[in-house]
Design an enzyme around this catalytic site. Structure first.
Site, PDB file in Angstrom:
ATOM      1  N   ALA A 186       1.084   1.978   1.342  1.00  0.00           N
ATOM      2  CA  ALA A 186       0.677   0.820   0.786  1.00  0.00           C
ATOM      3  C   ALA A 186       1.834  -0.135   0.421  1.00  0.00           C
ATOM      4  O   ALA A 186       2.852   0.455   0.209  1.00  0.00           O
ATOM      5  CB  ALA A 186      -0.127   0.916  -0.606  1.00  0.00           C
TER       6      ALA A 186
ATOM      7  N   GLY B 127       0.682   6.128   1.689  1.00  0.00           N
ATOM      8  CA  GLY B 127      -0.526   5.906   2.310  1.00  0.00           C
ATOM      9  C   GLY B 127      -0.787   6.233   3.956  1.00  0.00           C
ATOM     10  O   GLY B 127      -1.531   6.216   4.461  1.00  0.00           O
TER      11      GLY B 127
ATOM     12  N   GLU C 115      -1.367   9.615   4.125  1.00  0.00           N
ATOM     13  CA  GLU C 115      -2.856   9.633   3.686  1.00  0.00           C
ATOM     14  C   GLU C 115      -3.651   9.264   5.048  1.00  0.00           C
ATOM     15  O   GLU C 115      -4.650  10.072   5.178  1.00  0.00           O
ATOM     16  CB  GLU C 115      -3.231   8.837   2.412  1.00  0.00           C
ATOM     17  CG  GLU C 115      -2.611   9.211   1.251  1.00  0.00           C
ATOM     18  CD  GLU C 115      -2.795   8.245  -0.008  1.00  0.00           C
ATOM     19  OE1 GLU C 115      -3.800   7.270   0.322  1.00  0.00           O
ATOM     20  OE2 GLU C 115      -2.055   8.234  -1.112  1.00  0.00           O
TER      21      GLU C 115
ATOM     22  N   GLU D 159       4.296   9.552  -3.678  1.00  0.00           N
ATOM     23  CA  GLU D 159       3.596   8.944  -4.795  1.00  0.00           C
ATOM     24  C   GLU D 159       4.170   9.180  -6.239  1.00  0.00           C
ATOM     25  O   GLU D 159       4.477   8.212  -6.861  1.00  0.00           O
ATOM     26  CB  GLU D 159       1.934   9.001  -4.636  1.00  0.00           C
ATOM     27  CG  GLU D 159       1.319   8.237  -3.618  1.00  0.00           C
ATOM     28  CD  GLU D 159       1.329   8.984  -2.208  1.00  0.00           C
ATOM     29  OE1 GLU D 159       2.140   9.843  -1.809  1.00  0.00           O
ATOM     30  OE2 GLU D 159       0.641   8.139  -1.209  1.00  0.00           O
TER      31      GLU D 159
HETATM   32  N1  COA Z   1       6.077  -1.406   0.641  1.00  0.00           N
HETATM   33  C1  COA Z   1       6.712  -2.371   0.998  1.00  0.00           C
HETATM   34  N2  COA Z   1       7.607  -2.385   1.906  1.00  0.00           N
HETATM   35  C2  COA Z   1       8.174  -1.225   2.265  1.00  0.00           C
HETATM   36  C3  COA Z   1       7.668  -0.069   2.273  1.00  0.00           C
HETATM   37  C4  COA Z   1       6.314  -0.145   1.524  1.00  0.00           C
HETATM   38  N3  COA Z   1       5.497   1.118   1.146  1.00  0.00           N
HETATM   39  N4  COA Z   1       8.173   0.761   2.830  1.00  0.00           N
HETATM   40  C5  COA Z   1       9.183   0.269   3.512  1.00  0.00           C
HETATM   41  N5  COA Z   1       9.041  -1.120   3.089  1.00  0.00           N
HETATM   42  C6  COA Z   1      10.268  -2.183   3.817  1.00  0.00           C
HETATM   43  C7  COA Z   1      11.379  -2.067   2.944  1.00  0.00           C
HETATM   44  O1  COA Z   1      11.430  -2.673   1.652  1.00  0.00           O
HETATM   45  C8  COA Z   1      12.311  -2.808   3.902  1.00  0.00           C
HETATM   46  O2  COA Z   1      12.235  -4.154   3.798  1.00  0.00           O
HETATM   47  P1  COA Z   1      13.183  -5.176   3.949  1.00  0.00           P
HETATM   48  O3  COA Z   1      14.198  -4.895   5.071  1.00  0.00           O
HETATM   49  O4  COA Z   1      12.732  -6.471   3.817  1.00  0.00           O
HETATM   50  O5  COA Z   1      14.103  -4.796   2.618  1.00  0.00           O
HETATM   51  C9  COA Z   1      11.799  -2.188   5.272  1.00  0.00           C
HETATM   52  O6  COA Z   1      10.360  -1.958   4.967  1.00  0.00           O
HETATM   53  C10 COA Z   1      12.468  -1.255   5.933  1.00  0.00           C
HETATM   54  O7  COA Z   1      12.377  -0.031   4.734  1.00  0.00           O
HETATM   55  P2  COA Z   1      13.626   0.632   4.232  1.00  0.00           P
HETATM   56  O8  COA Z   1      13.585   1.368   2.956  1.00  0.00           O
HETATM   57  O9  COA Z   1      14.904  -0.162   4.440  1.00  0.00           O
HETATM   58  O10 COA Z   1      13.899   1.859   5.532  1.00  0.00           O
HETATM   59  P3  COA Z   1      14.452   3.265   5.459  1.00  0.00           P
HETATM   60  O11 COA Z   1      14.537   3.891   6.678  1.00  0.00           O
HETATM   61  O12 COA Z   1      16.064   3.020   4.666  1.00  0.00           O
HETATM   62  O13 COA Z   1      13.641   4.192   4.557  1.00  0.00           O
HETATM   63  C11 COA Z   1      11.591   4.880   3.969  1.00  0.00           C
HETATM   64  C12 COA Z   1      12.264   4.554   4.756  1.00  0.00           C
HETATM   65  C13 COA Z   1       9.990   5.170   4.399  1.00  0.00           C
HETATM   66  C14 COA Z   1      12.010   6.481   3.491  1.00  0.00           C
HETATM   67  C15 COA Z   1      11.519   4.132   2.567  1.00  0.00           C
HETATM   68  O14 COA Z   1      10.994   2.679   3.210  1.00  0.00           O
HETATM   69  C16 COA Z   1      10.544   4.106   1.466  1.00  0.00           C
HETATM   70  O15 COA Z   1      10.764   5.103   0.675  1.00  0.00           O
HETATM   71  N6  COA Z   1       9.159   3.467   1.326  1.00  0.00           N
HETATM   72  C17 COA Z   1       8.250   3.519   0.722  1.00  0.00           C
HETATM   73  C18 COA Z   1       7.147   4.807   0.832  1.00  0.00           C
HETATM   74  C19 COA Z   1       6.492   4.922  -0.195  1.00  0.00           C
HETATM   75  O16 COA Z   1       6.739   5.419  -1.235  1.00  0.00           O
HETATM   76  N7  COA Z   1       5.209   4.782  -0.137  1.00  0.00           N
HETATM   77  C20 COA Z   1       3.996   5.107  -0.934  1.00  0.00           C
HETATM   78  C21 COA Z   1       3.450   3.682  -1.307  1.00  0.00           C
HETATM   79  S1  COA Z   1       2.002   3.871  -2.459  1.00  0.00           S
END
Ligand code: COA
Length: 255
Positions: free
Chosen positions: A62, A107, A110, A130
């Site tokens: 999400a 998500g 999920e 999460e």
């Molecule tokens: N929601 C909103 N934006 C997200 C996102 C999320 N769940 N996951 C990634 N993004 C965005 C980042 O903010 C970034 O945007 P930006 O370039 O405008 O700053 C872009 O996607 C790329 O992500 P980034 O974090 O730079 O990539 P990464 O390869 O360094 O890391 C992850 C990848 C998946 C480890 C990391 O993005 C992450 O932890 N995301 C969140 C996952 C999460 O906790 N999801 C549960 C949500 S309930």
């Protein structure tokens, strides 16, 4: 450009989550569109639905920006709308396969777990971070994940938020098959071709019987199996399947 796209190839409908710049993170609108897309894809002779992400990742869950902006009541509604996806997948008469490349986290994981099964690439990373955000999982993961990988492993993944890579994901049964990234489409097409040779009613009722059996005691599962196979036996498809075998020719199922 639509953030949820549907395309059709023969018996395969592919739903693509298309927001690669944000690793296909899901907004509220995308969750609703995904649910609608699953229902739309059901028609026109589709025998299997593949769910994938645009670019090199499946889905990073999400959209955290959206989540952070919601009040508690709207957050609850958002969560319930995400749960609708699981219900939609379970209600569909055909398998829904997650084609997982890159990250499937939060998500996104999920969503993958809610699918009937998962094909993944060697560079996939799957997990439920999460708890590292101070929240918990939804989409039926507390029900589905222990059944997939066992309670102990599910507990470890959910309570630590640790991501697992492809080899481990396959070893613990989190994904069914791992292929090189450039072979994911072919693996999906191969699965679609296998399903095209099966009876659509048989697959639909088998999917339902498996779900009932998985949540039942043995006598209930046996009863439901009897009703299922008896119903299928009375269909033209079953008669065609038997006749085709005996005539040593491929069956022509009408569904
Ligand atoms: N929601 C909103 N934006 C997200 C996102 C999320 N769940 N996951 C990634 N993004 C965005 C980042 O903010 C970034 O945007 P930006 O370039 O405008 O700053 C872009 O996607 C790329 O992500 P980034 O974090 O730079 O990539 P990464 O390869 O360094 O890391 C992850 C990848 C998946 C480890 C990391 O993005 C992450 O932890 N995301 C969140 C996952 C999460 O906790 N999801 C549960 C949500 S309930």
């Amino acid at each position: 450009m639509d953030e949820i796209q549907i395309s059709y190839t023969g018996h395969l409908a592919t739903i693509t989550i298309n927001r690669p710049a944000k690793l296909n993170a899901l907004t509220w609108e995308m969750v609703a569109a995904l649910c609608d897309g699953l229902r739309t894809a059901e028609g026109s002779g589709t025998r299997v639905i593949a769910l994938r992400g645009a670019g090199e990742h499946f889905c990073a869950g999400a959209d955290i920006g959206v989540e952070a902006s919601l009040n508690p009541l709207d957050y609850r509604r958002f969560v319930e709308s995400i749960q609708e996806i699981t219900l939609a997948i379970r209600r569909l008469p055909m398998p829904v396969i997650a084609a997982v490349d890159g990250y499937a986290v939060g998500g996104g994981a999920e969503l993958a777990v809610a699918c009937d099964w998962r094909l993944a690439t060697s560079r996939c990373r799957i997990g439920f971070p999460e708890v590292t955000l101070g929240i918990s999982v939804t989409s039926g993961v507390t029900h589905l994940l222990p059944r997939l990988i066992g309670f102990g492993r599910a507990s470890e993944m959910l309570l630590t938020g640790r991501l697992v890579a492809a080899e481990e994901a396959q070893a613990i049964g989190l994904v069914n098959r791992v292929v090189p990234p450039d072979e994911l489409d072919a693996a999906v097409a191969e699965t679609a071709a296998q399903l095209a040779r099966t009876g659509p009613l048989a697959v639909a009722l088998q999917k339902r019987a498996l779900a009932v059996g998985a949540r039942s005691d043995l006598p209930t599962a046996l009863d439901f199996e009897t009703e299922t196979i008896h119903t299928l036996f009375t269909t033209a498809d079953a008669q065609e399947g038997f006749a085709a075998f005996l005539a040593k020719r491929p069956p022509r199922f009408q569904g």
